[in-house]
Design a protein around this motif. Structure first.
Motif, PDB file in Angstrom:
ATOM      1  N   PRO A  15      17.309   5.802  35.819  1.00  0.00           N
ATOM      2  CA  PRO A  15      16.359   5.576  36.906  1.00  0.00           C
ATOM      3  C   PRO A  15      15.611   4.247  36.824  1.00  0.00           C
ATOM      4  CG  PRO A  15      16.257   7.851  36.193  1.00  0.00           C
ATOM      5  CD  PRO A  15      17.186   7.160  35.251  1.00  0.00           C
ATOM      6  N   LEU A  33       4.744  20.478  36.915  1.00  0.00           N
ATOM      7  CA  LEU A  33       3.913  19.938  35.846  1.00  0.00           C
ATOM      8  C   LEU A  33       3.118  21.087  35.231  1.00  0.00           C
ATOM      9  CD1 LEU A  33       2.635  17.456  34.480  1.00  0.00           C
ATOM     10  CD2 LEU A  33       1.076  17.297  36.419  1.00  0.00           C
ATOM     11  N   TYR A  93      13.293  18.188  33.299  1.00  0.00           N
ATOM     12  CA  TYR A  93      13.274  16.750  33.008  1.00  0.00           C
ATOM     13  C   TYR A  93      14.429  16.389  32.074  1.00  0.00           C
ATOM     14  CZ  TYR A  93      11.301  12.201  31.603  1.00  0.00           C
ATOM     15  OH  TYR A  93      11.099  10.858  31.362  1.00  0.00           O
ATOM     16  N   LEU A  95      -2.302  15.344  43.372  1.00  0.00           N
ATOM     17  CA  LEU A  95      -1.745  14.689  42.186  1.00  0.00           C
ATOM     18  C   LEU A  95      -0.742  15.602  41.481  1.00  0.00           C
ATOM     19  CD1 LEU A  95      -4.733  12.722  40.635  1.00  0.00           C
ATOM     20  CD2 LEU A  95      -2.495  11.791  41.240  1.00  0.00           C
ATOM     21  N   TRP A  96      -0.969  16.918  41.525  1.00  0.00           N
ATOM     22  CA  TRP A  96      -0.040  17.838  40.872  1.00  0.00           C
ATOM     23  C   TRP A  96       1.345  17.707  41.499  1.00  0.00           C
ATOM     24  CZ3 TRP A  96      -2.572  19.199  36.777  1.00  0.00           C
ATOM     25  CH2 TRP A  96      -1.958  20.063  35.867  1.00  0.00           C
ATOM     26  N   VAL A 136       2.357  15.114  43.402  1.00  0.00           N
ATOM     27  CA  VAL A 136       2.823  13.722  43.272  1.00  0.00           C
ATOM     28  C   VAL A 136       3.395  13.471  41.870  1.00  0.00           C
ATOM     29  CG1 VAL A 136       2.085  11.307  43.191  1.00  0.00           C
ATOM     30  CG2 VAL A 136       1.249  12.794  45.023  1.00  0.00           C
ATOM     31  N   ILE A 137       2.645  13.839  40.845  1.00  0.00           N
ATOM     32  CA  ILE A 137       3.088  13.526  39.473  1.00  0.00           C
ATOM     33  C   ILE A 137       4.340  14.339  39.109  1.00  0.00           C
ATOM     34  CG2 ILE A 137       2.437  13.580  37.013  1.00  0.00           C
ATOM     35  CD1 ILE A 137       0.871  11.462  38.297  1.00  0.00           C
ATOM     36  N   THR A 148       7.068  12.223  40.824  1.00  0.00           N
ATOM     37  CA  THR A 148       7.372  10.908  40.265  1.00  0.00           C
ATOM     38  C   THR A 148       7.917  11.039  38.836  1.00  0.00           C
ATOM     39  OG1 THR A 148       5.028  10.647  39.661  1.00  0.00           O
ATOM     40  CG2 THR A 148       5.751   9.662  41.711  1.00  0.00           C
ATOM     41  N   THR A 149       7.533  12.108  38.146  1.00  0.00           N
ATOM     42  CA  THR A 149       8.088  12.323  36.810  1.00  0.00           C
ATOM     43  C   THR A 149       9.578  12.673  36.919  1.00  0.00           C
ATOM     44  OG1 THR A 149       5.953  13.055  35.987  1.00  0.00           O
ATOM     45  CG2 THR A 149       7.868  13.676  34.685  1.00  0.00           C
ATOM     46  N   GLN A 209      11.716   9.751  37.480  1.00  0.00           N
ATOM     47  CA  GLN A 209      12.031   9.029  36.240  1.00  0.00           C
ATOM     48  C   GLN A 209      13.164   9.680  35.464  1.00  0.00           C
ATOM     49  OE1 GLN A 209      11.110   6.122  35.107  1.00  0.00           O
ATOM     50  NE2 GLN A 209       9.801   5.791  36.878  1.00  0.00           N
ATOM     51  N   GLN A 264       2.076   9.010  49.129  1.00  0.00           N
ATOM     52  CA  GLN A 264       1.851   8.419  47.808  1.00  0.00           C
ATOM     53  C   GLN A 264       3.166   8.167  47.068  1.00  0.00           C
ATOM     54  OE1 GLN A 264      -0.843   7.172  46.766  1.00  0.00           O
ATOM     55  NE2 GLN A 264      -2.356   8.074  48.150  1.00  0.00           N
ATOM     56  N   VAL A 265       4.090   9.108  47.159  1.00  0.00           N
ATOM     57  CA  VAL A 265       5.367   8.930  46.449  1.00  0.00           C
ATOM     58  C   VAL A 265       6.115   7.743  47.049  1.00  0.00           C
ATOM     59  CG1 VAL A 265       7.602   9.971  45.904  1.00  0.00           C
ATOM     60  CG2 VAL A 265       5.512  11.343  45.713  1.00  0.00           C
ATOM     61  N   VAL A 321       4.863   5.005  48.384  1.00  0.00           N
ATOM     62  CA  VAL A 321       4.290   3.754  47.878  1.00  0.00           C
ATOM     63  C   VAL A 321       4.850   3.477  46.474  1.00  0.00           C
ATOM     64  CG1 VAL A 321       2.154   2.634  47.131  1.00  0.00           C
ATOM     65  CG2 VAL A 321       2.171   4.002  49.230  1.00  0.00           C
ATOM     66  N   HIS A 322       4.884   4.528  45.660  1.00  0.00           N
ATOM     67  CA  HIS A 322       5.369   4.362  44.287  1.00  0.00           C
ATOM     68  C   HIS A 322       6.848   3.978  44.259  1.00  0.00           C
ATOM     69  CE1 HIS A 322       5.954   5.076  40.036  1.00  0.00           C
ATOM     70  NE2 HIS A 322       6.875   5.974  40.296  1.00  0.00           N
ATOM     71  N   MET A 363       8.990   0.934  42.672  1.00  0.00           N
ATOM     72  CA  MET A 363      10.042   1.116  41.669  1.00  0.00           C
ATOM     73  C   MET A 363      11.377   0.525  42.130  1.00  0.00           C
ATOM     74  SD  MET A 363       8.335   2.483  39.281  1.00  0.00           S
ATOM     75  CE  MET A 363       9.651   2.428  38.108  1.00  0.00           C
ATOM     76  N   VAL A 389       4.285  -1.536  37.678  1.00  0.00           N
ATOM     77  CA  VAL A 389       4.951  -0.375  37.082  1.00  0.00           C
ATOM     78  C   VAL A 389       6.463  -0.564  36.913  1.00  0.00           C
ATOM     79  CG1 VAL A 389       5.077   0.847  39.320  1.00  0.00           C
ATOM     80  CG2 VAL A 389       5.176   2.150  37.194  1.00  0.00           C
ATOM     81  N   ASN A 390       7.127  -1.203  37.879  1.00  0.00           N
ATOM     82  CA  ASN A 390       8.581  -1.381  37.749  1.00  0.00           C
ATOM     83  C   ASN A 390       8.910  -2.275  36.551  1.00  0.00           C
ATOM     84  OD1 ASN A 390       7.342  -3.479  39.275  1.00  0.00           O
ATOM     85  ND2 ASN A 390       9.325  -4.139  40.059  1.00  0.00           N
ATOM     86  N   ILE A 407      -4.944   6.321  43.151  1.00  0.00           N
ATOM     87  CA  ILE A 407      -3.921   7.358  42.990  1.00  0.00           C
ATOM     88  C   ILE A 407      -2.674   6.752  42.340  1.00  0.00           C
ATOM     89  CG2 ILE A 407      -2.372   8.955  44.208  1.00  0.00           C
ATOM     90  CD1 ILE A 407      -5.120  10.038  44.318  1.00  0.00           C
ATOM     91  N   GLN A 408      -2.300   5.552  42.807  1.00  0.00           N
ATOM     92  CA  GLN A 408      -1.120   4.897  42.232  1.00  0.00           C
ATOM     93  C   GLN A 408      -1.335   4.573  40.752  1.00  0.00           C
ATOM     94  OE1 GLN A 408       1.951   4.476  43.670  1.00  0.00           O
ATOM     95  NE2 GLN A 408       1.096   5.712  45.309  1.00  0.00           N
ATOM     96  N   VAL A 468      -0.286   7.614  38.998  1.00  0.00           N
ATOM     97  CA  VAL A 468       1.174   7.724  39.055  1.00  0.00           C
ATOM     98  C   VAL A 468       1.813   6.773  38.036  1.00  0.00           C
ATOM     99  CG1 VAL A 468       3.202   7.388  40.518  1.00  0.00           C
ATOM    100  CG2 VAL A 468       1.148   8.454  41.477  1.00  0.00           C
ATOM    101  N   LYS A 522       7.705   7.275  29.684  1.00  0.00           N
ATOM    102  CA  LYS A 522       8.583   6.217  29.206  1.00  0.00           C
ATOM    103  C   LYS A 522       7.930   5.375  28.103  1.00  0.00           C
ATOM    104  CE  LYS A 522      11.953   7.633  31.615  1.00  0.00           C
ATOM    105  NZ  LYS A 522      13.090   7.121  32.368  1.00  0.00           N
ATOM    106  N   PRO A 527      -3.834  16.117  35.209  1.00  0.00           N
ATOM    107  CA  PRO A 527      -2.371  16.017  35.355  1.00  0.00           C
ATOM    108  C   PRO A 527      -1.725  15.168  34.253  1.00  0.00           C
ATOM    109  CG  PRO A 527      -3.480  15.289  37.391  1.00  0.00           C
ATOM    110  CD  PRO A 527      -4.551  15.670  36.419  1.00  0.00           C
ATOM    111  N   THR A 537      -1.663  17.021  30.931  1.00  0.00           N
ATOM    112  CA  THR A 537      -0.653  18.083  31.022  1.00  0.00           C
ATOM    113  C   THR A 537       0.745  17.487  30.898  1.00  0.00           C
ATOM    114  OG1 THR A 537      -2.174  19.211  32.510  1.00  0.00           O
ATOM    115  CG2 THR A 537       0.049  20.085  32.372  1.00  0.00           C
ATOM    116  N   LEU A 538       0.964  16.368  31.581  1.00  0.00           N
ATOM    117  CA  LEU A 538       2.273  15.717  31.510  1.00  0.00           C
ATOM    118  C   LEU A 538       2.592  15.303  30.076  1.00  0.00           C
ATOM    119  CD1 LEU A 538       4.780  14.527  32.914  1.00  0.00           C
ATOM    120  CD2 LEU A 538       3.485  12.416  33.223  1.00  0.00           C
ATOM    121  N   ASN A 582       3.635  18.231  28.050  1.00  0.00           N
ATOM    122  CA  ASN A 582       4.988  18.682  28.381  1.00  0.00           C
ATOM    123  C   ASN A 582       6.058  17.751  27.806  1.00  0.00           C
ATOM    124  OD1 ASN A 582       4.179  19.912  31.733  1.00  0.00           O
ATOM    125  ND2 ASN A 582       3.971  20.885  29.762  1.00  0.00           N
TER     126      ASN A 582
END
Lengths: 315, 440
Positions: free
Chosen positions: A34, A212, A220, A274-275, A277-278, A281-282, A285, A301-302, A304-305, A309, B233-234, B268-269, B272, B280, B297, B300-301, B304
């Motif tokens: 990715p 998440l 993942y 965010l829950w 979104v993250i 986006t995770t 990846q 939001q996704v 924009v990200h 990327m 980020v990229n 927010i970004q 993210v 990574k 979040p 938590t991430l 995980n």
């Protein structure tokens, strides 16, 4: 001091799936991990779909209902609203077919699907109610009614894949192949479906992702392994991966718990978005490329990200 | 990657003197090979062998420590690119930044201290407070560092590229091994000198990977955290991937943990981006927010992603109550694999009815695996029903077991005397199971 950039020489790539009546949306086709543009091609952005239900969802939290307040009872209007919100695709969930709800007939479901398909100009993903036998009956009729629309239908499981695969082949659709968090089961279902002569690039793998905090790491790693398999030439793992993020993220306590119930977690709206979104986006990846989402702010939001990327990071 | 036990063994004295605490030199060599022992435990190894082994047996990513005492943060010792290959060792340190020209520093630090979350009976928190020399003034920086240090137990990250300001801050905080952030091409010598003086870890920032490698070589310092200078980020993803890949290939200048900055102007970004860095390879991610809805979040991430894939997480085997259940409410039995338990709990919550959940201790494995391994048995379920105290909480004697182990029902009924209801195979079916089968 010059650093020699470490690049892997992959021998293969992810298959490319084409969706939509005008074949306008492509997904997959990556020849690297990715967003490692320095190493290979990432020809297509992930597809972000927003869910539409064919009956008013009873247990969605208020925050999630709010953006759809006037359209929750009307799938066609809801679908159009999703397009306004920027969804790349509509994911129509035929919940009314569930025996616990309306136990709607396959014909009724097909009529709804057709009406939604005709109202929007983005590709349609059609998902059954989750009861395997019923989904086979429903998707057979839906597949017929949407013939030529080049939809993605599912979810096909080890129990009902035959009917769903057959209807997809006859009517020109792609199929979501679901298997529970196991790379070998995913592969096995793909083999069974391709043995029926469904082309491999018309299958999307659904590894039954968790949100998440609720097992995200299992999917993942399965997705990372599937992508590595695809890049090393395993054709039966070289399918785009679809992630049903919305349904999982909005089940999480962290998304549903109101401000007053969990003040130590901060404001619900921001935390809930965010829950979702993250989680998305995770998985992006790890190699996810079709995301079925619920909240329009998540799509925004996704997007924009992902746009960021998709910018090159070649050296 | 590293040397095998036998290759290491060849370099050892082969006297089996046991001074290292191992029974034989070969046993010691095997421990070294798996990273469980270090070479200084052998007092007799020759200097030549030491040099040969040191460089070969050192982990691909050096272990670097920040701070002192119980909140010391350890980073590094990573050995893989993908968590499924083994596991990620040291979870990304989360640092929250405060500016030295902020008027309410003590209050902000108080907010950071509160970022503690409970999950499956464990608490999780952020790890570092970063103090940014936003004012550009040395005295102000030192004063802010003092305020922060007086108000938190977390180790500090001192962010200034001005060696004079850093020197002033280190006079205040230098004894606690804060992370000096840091050195760049312009101030390298002065910063390295400060780091050496206080024996503190040092961030070295290069403008790109080439300069970073050159600066690390030039610094000749070993307590290093890497910053490739990328902030989008990229590009950070590419650099983090390169640094980890190069480290695993034993390119020594990149054999250290990294630091990343989630300073995207869109709040927010920024979260993210931080999520990407946690997944990574980032050793540290510095954030500009202490809002719990942003941090939860990410914590938590991190939990995980850094879970050991070879070791399932278990929840404690006890009675869990969902939604204030009473004596007439259902009792669900499942296993104590945390994912299994969370599925059941989530789906009971989704059904919006009160219930008891009893996760039987199966050493953290799932229902079908537990059944196949003889860890989820009628005997164990009976024991849980008898000893957990559930019999005092409900007036009925009905227990619901997962549909996948319907085969257990006869024996369970016989042993426990409870009526056994076979639930759905997938927990998602619990809400409709409840509607159809409970209370009717």
């Amino acid at each position: 001091m010059a650093v020699t950039i470490a690049k892997e020489k992959w021998t293969s790539k992810v298959g490319e799936m084409v969706l939509g009546a005008d074949s306008s949306v492509k997904v997959g086709g990556e020849s690297t991990l990715p967003y490692l543009h320095f190493e290979g091609e990432i020809p297509n952005k992930p597809v972000l779909a927003l869910e539409v239900w064919d009956l008013e969802p009873a247990d969605w939290p208020e925050i999630l209902k709010k953006p759809f307040n006037d359209v929750l009872a009307d799938p066609v209007a809801w679908a159009k609203k999703n397009v306004e919100y920027g969804a790349d695709a509509i994911a129509l969930r035929l919940m009314s077919a569930h025996p616990d709800f309306k136990d709607a007939s396959p014909e009724d479901c097909a009529a709804t699907a057709k009406a939604v398909a005709e109202a929007v100009n983005v590709p349609l993903i059609v998902i059954g109610c989750g009861v395997e036998e019923k989904d086979a009956e429903v998707l057979e009729k839906v597949g017929e009614a949407l013939s030529g629309k080049n939809c993605l239908i599912g979810c096909a499981t080890e129990k009902n894949y035959k009917t769903i695969t057959a209807t997809a082949m006859v009517n020109g659709h792609s199929v979501i192949a679901s298997s529970p968090l196991d790379i070998n089961l995913a592969k096995q279902l793909n083999i069974l479906m391709t043995e029926m002569n469904l082309p491999a690039n018309r299958i999307a793998i659904d590894p039954l992702v968790g949100a998440l905090g609720y097992g995200i790491e299992y999917a993942y790693s399965i997705m990372e392994r599937a992508r590595l398999g695809a890049l090393m030439g395993d054709k039966m793992l070289a399918m785009p991966v679809i992630c049903f993020v919305g349904q999982e993220a909005w089940k999480a306590k962290e998304a549903k718990s109101p401000d007053e119930e969990s003040p130590e977690w901060g404001a619900q709206e921001r935390r809930a978005i965010l829950w979702e979104v993250i989680t998305t986006t995770t998985f992006a990846q790890a190699g996810g490329s079709i995301f079925v989402l619920r909240h329009p702010e998540t799509v925004k939001q996704v997007k924009v990200h992902i746009d960021k990327m998709m910018e090159s990071n070649a050296y | 990657m590293g040397l095998t036990g036998l290759e290491i063994f060849k370099q050892l004295p082969k006297t089996n003197c046991k001074d290292c605490g191992q029974p034989t030199c070969l046993a010691f060599a095997m421990q070294l090979a798996s990273g469980k022992a270090s070479l200084d435990q052998c007092p007799h190894v020759s200097d030549a062998a030491k040099e040969a082994l040191d460089s070969a047996s050192a982990p691909p990513v050096a272990l670097v420590k920040i701070g002192k005492g119980e909140k010391e943060l350890q980073l590094g010792n990573e050995t893989v690119l993908f968590r499924h290959d083994k596991r990620f060792e040291h979870p990304t340190g989360i640092a929250i930044a405060v500016n030295d020209n902020d008027s309410e520093i003590a209050f902000k630090v108080g907010e950071i201290n509160k970022l503690v979350f409970d999950r499956v009976g464990q608490t999780h928190n952020v790890n570092l407070v970063a103090v940014v020399n936003a004012s550009g003034d040395a005295a102000k920086f030192a004063e802010a560092v003092k305020t922060v240090q007086d108000n938190t137990g977390f180790p500090l990250v001192l962010i200034s590229e001005d060696a004079a300001a850093m020197g002033a801050a280190l006079e205040v905080a230098g004894a606690n091994a804060p992370l000096i952030c840091g050195a760049n091409a312009a101030n390298l010598d002065a910063m390295v000198e400060l780091a050496k003086k206080y024996d503190a870890p040092l961030v070295i920032k290069g403008a790109g990977l080439d300069e970073l490698a050159a600066l690390v070589e030039k610094a000749g310092y070993k307590k290093v955290i890497l910053d490739s200078g990328a902030r989008e980020v990229n590009k950070v993803l590419a650099d983090q991937t390169q640094i980890r890949r190069q480290a695993l290939k034993k390119f020594r200048p990149f054999g250290y943990p990294t630091i990343t900055f989630a300073d995207n102007p869109d709040p927010i970004q920024a979260i993210v981006d931080a999520g990407v860095y946690i997944a990574k390879y980032a050793g540290i991610v510095v954030l500009n927010t202490a809002d719990p809805s942003d941090i939860l979040p990410l914590i938590t991430l991190r939990l995980n992603i850094y879970t050991d894939p070879q070791k399932p997480i278990a929840v404690e085997s006890k009675i869990y109550e969902v939604g204030n259940p009473g004596p007439d409410d259902p009792v669900f039995v499942t296993t104590n694999f945390s994912l299994t338990y969370f599925c059941v709990q989530g789906d009971v919550e989704a059904g919006r009815f009160p219930a008891y959940i009893l996760p039987v201790d199966t050493d953290g494995i799932s229902v079908l695996t537990g059944w196949a391994a003889g860890k989820f048995t009628p005997e164990k379920i009976t024991e849980m029903l008898n000893t957990s105290g559930i019999a005092d909480k409900v007036s009925h004697r009905k227990v619901i077991i997962p549909g996948g182990v319907a085969v257990l029902s006869g024996k369970l009924q016989e042993l426990s005397g409870w009526e056994v209801l076979v639930g759905p195979r997938e927990s998602a079916g619990i809400p409709s199971f409840y509607k159809q089968r409970w209370g009717n």
